[in-house]
Design a protein around this motif. Sequence first.
Motif, short mmCIF file in Angstrom:
data_model
loop_
_atom_site.label_atom_id
_atom_site.label_comp_id
_atom_site.label_asym_id
_atom_site.label_seq_id
_atom_site.Cartn_x
_atom_site.Cartn_y
_atom_site.Cartn_z
N ALA A 1 -4.55 4.16 18.05
CA ALA A 1 -5.64 3.87 17.46
C ALA A 1 -6.82 4.50 18.48
O ALA A 1 -7.91 4.81 17.95
CB ALA A 1 -5.97 2.28 17.64
N ALA A 2 -6.61 4.80 19.85
CA ALA A 2 -7.38 5.05 20.63
C ALA A 2 -7.80 6.89 20.22
O ALA A 2 -8.85 7.39 20.32
CB ALA A 2 -7.12 5.13 22.08
N ARG A 3 -6.58 7.54 20.03
CA ARG A 3 -6.68 8.63 19.79
C ARG A 3 -6.98 9.11 18.22
O ARG A 3 -7.29 10.20 17.88
CB ARG A 3 -5.22 9.43 19.90
CG ARG A 3 -4.69 9.60 21.41
CD ARG A 3 -3.53 10.49 21.68
NE ARG A 3 -2.49 9.77 21.22
CZ ARG A 3 -1.52 10.04 20.32
NH1 ARG A 3 -1.73 11.09 19.48
NH2 ARG A 3 -0.14 9.59 20.40
N HIS A 4 -7.08 8.25 17.49
CA HIS A 4 -7.22 8.46 16.01
C HIS A 4 -8.40 7.09 15.57
O HIS A 4 -8.18 6.31 14.95
CB HIS A 4 -6.10 8.16 15.17
CG HIS A 4 -5.15 9.28 15.54
ND1 HIS A 4 -5.30 10.62 14.85
CD2 HIS A 4 -4.12 9.36 16.35
CE1 HIS A 4 -4.12 11.38 15.31
NE2 HIS A 4 -3.49 10.58 16.21
N PRO A 5 -9.48 7.50 15.92
CA PRO A 5 -10.65 6.41 16.01
C PRO A 5 -11.03 5.87 14.59
O PRO A 5 -11.57 4.97 14.25
CB PRO A 5 -11.82 6.82 16.95
CG PRO A 5 -11.57 8.41 16.94
CD PRO A 5 -10.20 8.44 16.98
N SER A 6 -10.77 6.75 13.69
CA SER A 6 -11.07 6.38 12.26
C SER A 6 -10.10 5.82 11.40
O SER A 6 -10.10 5.94 10.28
CB SER A 6 -11.77 7.63 11.67
OG SER A 6 -11.18 8.88 11.60
N ALA A 7 -8.68 5.91 11.85
CA ALA A 7 -7.66 5.45 11.29
C ALA A 7 -7.80 4.06 11.12
O ALA A 7 -8.00 3.07 11.89
CB ALA A 7 -6.41 5.73 12.09
N ALA A 8 -7.40 3.40 9.85
CA ALA A 8 -6.95 2.01 9.69
C ALA A 8 -5.63 1.70 10.16
O ALA A 8 -4.96 2.59 10.32
CB ALA A 8 -7.11 1.82 8.21
N ILE A 9 -5.73 0.39 10.59
CA ILE A 9 -4.37 -0.14 11.24
C ILE A 9 -3.82 -1.24 10.23
O ILE A 9 -4.59 -2.43 10.33
CB ILE A 9 -4.67 -0.58 12.76
CG1 ILE A 9 -4.93 0.68 13.51
CG2 ILE A 9 -3.41 -1.14 13.36
CD1 ILE A 9 -6.74 0.60 13.75
N GLU A 10 -2.67 -1.16 9.63
CA GLU A 10 -2.12 -1.93 8.98
C GLU A 10 -0.92 -2.91 9.47
O GLU A 10 -0.04 -2.00 10.04
CB GLU A 10 -1.77 -1.44 7.58
CG GLU A 10 -3.03 -0.65 6.75
CD GLU A 10 -2.62 -0.01 5.71
OE1 GLU A 10 -3.62 0.36 4.99
OE2 GLU A 10 -1.32 0.13 5.55
N VAL A 11 -0.97 -4.05 9.49
CA VAL A 11 0.04 -4.92 10.37
C VAL A 11 0.63 -6.05 9.36
O VAL A 11 -0.33 -6.43 8.68
CB VAL A 11 -0.61 -5.48 11.57
CG1 VAL A 11 0.23 -5.90 12.56
CG2 VAL A 11 -1.45 -4.32 12.41
#
Length: 392
Positions: A148-158
């Motif tokens: 998430a830090a390296r890809h700040p525009s990525a959504a995180i689906e959990v």
Amino acid sequence: MATEPRAPRGATIRVGASPGEVRTALLLDGVLTEAWVERPARPDGVGDLHRGRVSAVAAPMAGAFVALPGGETGFLPESEASTTRRPIAEAVSEGMILPLRITRAAQGGKGPRVSARLTDADAARIAAAPEGAPRLVARGPDAPLRLAARHPSAAIEVDSAALAARLRGVLGARVRLLTTPAFDDSLEEEFDLLAGPEVPLPGGGRLLIHPTPALTAIDMDAGSAAGARGTNAVAALNRDALPELARQIRLRNLAGAILVDFAGMSPKRRAALAEPLRAALAPDRLARLVGFTGLGLAEIVRDRIHPPLHEVLGWPPSPLTRGLAALRQAAREAAARPGQRFALRAAPPVLSALQALPGALEEFAAAAGHALALTPDPLAVTPQIEEARDGA
């Protein structure tokens, strides 16, 4: 170290949690690009903040050994001992207590590598911790937070409510809780492929990946049709396979020396693959092509920070890896069939590995509402999930 480019449109981080294990996938434009398997009860330690004690100064090795919690010993290189990069004997002395961050996981019986060159925030955090050394002050970020830090525009689906709540505390609204497993059948198949040595190539052929303690050997096999294709066709197959070769190196988090034996090409002709191979490796900030050996093997080096995937999973997959896969299946069946009790039939080493992993069986019991019955079966080749007998 070069920085990772910003995430392209369509970047997604999927996080699948199951008892004893968290798997994280980075997809760029729908393509699996990074794969991480972590066991929270046994973190690799990278990024951890410690207060350590110098146990020995090793001037001939240009470093010092540092006592860490749990009896572990880290190595502090001279270049990481002070901001002024003084000789190690001037920078530290035996018995000195230092604030430290782990920069590379332990490997091959050697302890982790540590650094005393910290950010002001990390130094302040260690200084504020209770006195005493050695002491673990804070754990480093896990794979979802690193990505998430390296890809700040990525959504995180959990797919875990507890994990989603923890991640939201850091990442906020970027985190979305799924009502279905984060890993669909396609992603499960890709992760299964990463546990084995063989990778099919586009246009035919395959990669055969063989890790050893000293290096990783990768053989590019053109397959049974190589002779009928002709020299130019085999050269094209090698060239076309370079993106998948680079992708597999990154997915598996291979590290150290990597030697690639291309299919059906003379050493002289292999040199023409150098620039296309460099281009294929370019998105991976840890990998670089060194050149070609006298035998025509491509020589790649990739920095080691976290353990390669084959060390986490075992090669072939360890009893713990097989047990956690069965536990993941059991958790899904228990969620789909509330009230039904289940048992795991498996070889004794598989059951022993699960019992030795803190929290895994307890996590299953908490989610399912009942303990998983364990049935030892020395003849069981593959762990099996069964309906528990009455009273089990």
